[in-house]
Every structure is written in C-alpha cells, then in structure tokens.
Design an enzyme around this catalytic site. Structure first.
Site, PDB file in Angstrom:
ATOM      1  CG  ASP A 169      -1.863   1.192   1.244  1.00 54.90           C
ATOM      2  OD1 ASP A 169      -2.036   1.823   0.187  1.00 54.90           O
ATOM      3  OD2 ASP A 169      -2.414   1.500   2.312  1.00 54.90           O
ATOM      4  CG  ASP A 189      -3.645   4.172  -2.918  1.00 54.04           C
ATOM      5  OD1 ASP A 189      -2.822   3.393  -2.409  1.00 54.04           O
ATOM      6  OD2 ASP A 189      -4.738   4.432  -2.390  1.00 54.04           O
TER       7      ASP A 189
END
Length: 478
Positions: free
Chosen positions: A137, A349
């Site tokens: 992440d 992201d």
C-alpha cells in the site's frame, strides 16, 4: 499459507543491513544433542523457505537486491474492503467505533464500497522469521501485521504472527515519544492501554479498522540481511487476516524506516486460468528493468503549504489529462492539481483497486463513454455507490467500442490502458469502467488505482523524488 509462488521477480533493498541474531534464550538451558540438531534444522528450513520468496542479487555497483513475488488476489464477498489509503481517522473514539461523532479532519472518510483485488507480498518477519502476507500500500504510512491473542482454547491461524516466537520482538511503552499526540507527519491516534503499552487505532477511508499495540520488529530478507527493528502495528482487532506494508512518504512508513531509496512493482493482469492467482513482481532497490522507464517528478508540499484536503505523504504527480480512443477530453489541468484547499491532488495508490476522479474529470469521462456506448449502459446501476459506467453486454465488444484509455502526465509520459482492460468484471455478469467518483468515496482527490496499473512497472525513486513508468508483461517480468 495459501500464497502462490510463481517463478518471478528479483527485488532490491538498499539499506544498512545487519546479520540477524538467532538466540536460544527461549529454549531449555541445557538442550540435548538431539534438541540442538532439531533446532538447527528448524532454523535452516526457515531460511530456506524465505529464500523461495526473496531472491538476493548483488549488482556491479555493490548494491544488494531482493525479489518478491507480488500476487494480485481477488477478495471474497465476506472479506474486508481492499481500499487502503492514508486518509485515516484523527479521532481515536471514532476509529474504534466507540463514538458516532467524527473529527473535522478531511481525512475522516468512510465508504461501504468493497473492492475485490489487492496486491500481496510475503515478507519474513521476526527472529527466526515468520512469513507474513502483507498488502502492498503506497497510500498508507503504518505497516502492521496480524498478531494473535493468547487464547488457550484454540491455536492461532498459521498466517498470524506469534510474538512469543521472536527474539527481536519488543513493545512500545506509553512513555515512548511516538505515543504522544500531534507528532509531525504521523497522525495516527494513539493512547495508553491498561497494560501501559502504546495502543493505536487505524481507520481507513472505507471504514476498515485495525487496532492493537505499536511494537518493534525486524524484517529478515536473507541469512545476511535484515532491517533494524522497525516500528510496526501488532493488530489484534482487524477484520482481515493480512497485514499492511505501508510505503508512503511518511517518516514511519516501511520505506522510510528501512531507508529504502527505491522500490517498484509490476501488477499482473487478471486474465488468468481459473484457480490461479496472477503473480507479478515487487522490488526493493534497483530494478534491472529500469533502463526502459520514463520518469515524472513527484510534487512536494512543504509544511507551510499544507492544506486541509491534501495528503502530503502521498505520491503526488502532475497529471495533464485523459484520452479515450484518439480524443483528448476537455478537462482543465486544474482538475488534476491541488487547489487552495488541496482538492484535486492526483496520487498513485497501490492499495486502491479502482481509479477515482473528482467530479469535474469524472463527468467528462462519463460523457464520452455515454457518447460511445450509451445504449449499452446498465440503466440505474451504480456499482458500490461510486461507479455508474457499467454494462451487462459483451465486455470485449464494449471495450472495443470505447477504445484505449490514456492517462497523460508531464514530459509526455503516459499510462495506456488497452481496450481489453478498460472494463472490470465486478461479478454477476456485470462489467464496469474501472473508475469511480472520489466525491462519493468522501475524498477530494484523483487516485490512480492498481486496476489502471496492470502490466506497468511503477517505480518510486525516493532519492530523486520521481516516479518511473514502464510497459511490461507483469506475469513474466523479472
């Protein structure tokens, strides 16, 4: 563990590494020869298993590199949402769901949208190492692992970390400087628990909650390479059985603590045979494929320019526009730049599946999709409350009619989403353009998710403040 290892990647770590220390202090004080032999065999097997997931390479310039398989995994309908980002709650009570009142922070976002794809990497954590599955992440700071509670009635799952088996594990007490509010660039709500340990609650944009204690632990990459003890979360309350590898620009992310100057990943496509998890690559350090990358600069925001809707720790890039087919959409560049309040920030992201656009950009994309395939739209259908460009018909035909989708950045760099990958299979025979409205998610940003990063090398060059992009067949990349 249900992690699939395919012949893949070679990744790289640039950090000051130390020889992992294996102590026998937890064993009996006078072990027998048989016990000693069994223990040495156990340690050997652990390191052997680690070598299956991390391939070590010494480059001509003296840098050491490691490679890890990166698995793109479909979530079950019962699993927690796979939208992870640094938009977290600033309010401990809200994060712990003990209060219905939320902080006025713009990062206090929730959504019921459940995503199906996450990027998984397995890392060996502790001394001796225990392999843990972690979600890659780039939108979050804190890394955390699943730690089991000592419940004698049933053994913990094999995927859960057991602190009692690691000699390098330690907890952070309440008087640690990190366990105080208003730490610069680290907005994690912390408190002192009943055992005088530093307790945290992490509340993601979609409502996913993880809480536990802050701890220190090593990540052991090989028999000769490990990180120093890093601050991690040891989650005992979470709806997921996987941890998070936080890789944003925050000073307590894994990348920052381990002094990693460069990392990259390659997201495989979903079109694989049933029962097989697509596997790509994750690198820490130098990537042997980087010679073909094109680079765009990261936008940075000094403390004096912080804005309420801005995430200063995200990987923010200067997107210029979007093309569908051969048509450049009439979207002003200002829609992709942070305004006075920070709204309009464009970030990359890995923890978000779909791409999210502010309304000014999303409406133009939808307008063009309606012009091209409007009669085929699934009327009145909104997937997850954020995406209303969905279809019941033949996905191949609809994708062909829409054409390629291109994200344009500065310096002529592009992410090209080929027409075969414009639509995402969301189940039930329904396919949607892999985009949503960020406003419906509660955000005011443009977020380029992993769906639009398939078959693309994405490299984060932290030392030079830039992001590299390169076309690839990620299922075959090394």
């Amino acid at each position: 563990m249900a992690y699939k290892y395919n012949p893949t990647p070679q990744s790289v770590l640039k950090t000051t590494s130390t020889l992992p220390s294996f102590t026998l202090s937890s064993m009996a004080s006078s072990p027998s020869l048989l016990e000693e032999t069994m223990l040495l065999l156990f340690v050997f097997l652990l390191f052997t298993s680690c070598s299956l997931s991390a391939q070590e390479t010494l480059h001509n310039n003296g840098s050491l590199s490691f490679s890890f398989p990166l698995t793109s995994l479909r979530r079950s309908p019962q699993a927690s949402p796979s939208f992870y980002s640094s938009f977290i709650s600033q309010n401990k009570k809200a994060a712990a769901l003990k209060s219905s009142s939320f902080s006025s922070s713009p990062y206090n976002y929730r959504s019921g949208f459940k995503y199906s794809m996450i990027l998984l990497v397995s890392l060996p954590i502790g001394t001796p190492p225990q392999t843990q599955q972690m979600i890659l992440d780039t939108g979050s700071q804190l890394s955390w692992i699943q730690c089991h509670k000592k419940v004698p009635r049933k053994p913990p799952p094999s995927s859960v970390f057991d602190p009692s088996l690691s000699s390098s594990f330690s907890v952070l007490p309440c008087n640690h400087p990190l366990c105080k509010p208003r730490i610069p660039d680290f907005t994690l709500p912390t408190s002192c628990d009943q055992n005088r340990l530093c307790h945290y609650s992490y509340f993601y944009a979609d409502g996913t909650l993880a809480e536990g204690n802050l701890v220190r632990e090593k990540i052991t990459f090989s028999r000769s390479q490990s990180t120093p003890p890093l601050i991690l979360g040891c989650a005992e309350e979470s709806r997921d059985d996987k941890g998070i590898l936080g890789m944003n620009l925050g000073r307590l992310s894994f990348a920052s603590q381990a002094k990693i100057t460069k990392f990259s990943y390659c997201v495989p496509t979903r079109q694989v045979r049933p029962g097989l998890a697509p596997t790509g690559s994750f690198y820490l350090g130098e990537n042997p494929n980087s010679g073909g990358f094109q680079y765009i600069s990261l936008l940075t925001f000094p403390q004096s320019q912080r804005m309420p809707n801005l995430d200063p720790m995200a990987y923010t890039v200067a997107m210029q526009g979007i093309r569908i087919g051969n048509k450049k959409l009439n979207i002003p560049i200002s829609a992709f730049r942070p305004g006075p309040s920070g709204a309009g920030q464009t970030m990359i992201d890995s923890g978000s599946e779909f791409t999210y656009l502010v309304d000014e950009a999303y409406n133009k994309v939808r307008e063009e999709v309606v012009r091209l395939v409007g009669p085929k739209l699934k009327k009145g259908y909104v997937y997850g409350g954020v995406s209303d460009m969905c279809f019941d018909g033949n996905a191949v035909e609809i994708g062909r009619l829409i054409g390629n989708m291109v994200f344009e950045f500065d310096k002529g760099v592009e992410i090209v989403v080929e027409k075969e990958r414009v639509l995402a299979d969301v189940g039930g025979g329904v396919h949607c353009v892999g985009m949503g409205r960020s406003e419906m998610l509660g955000a005011a940003s443009n977020i380029i998710g992993n769906f639009h990063q398939q078959n693309t090398w994405v490299e984060f060059d932290l030392a030079n403040r830039r992001v590299g992009l390169g076309k690839a067949d990620c299922s075959r990349s090394v």
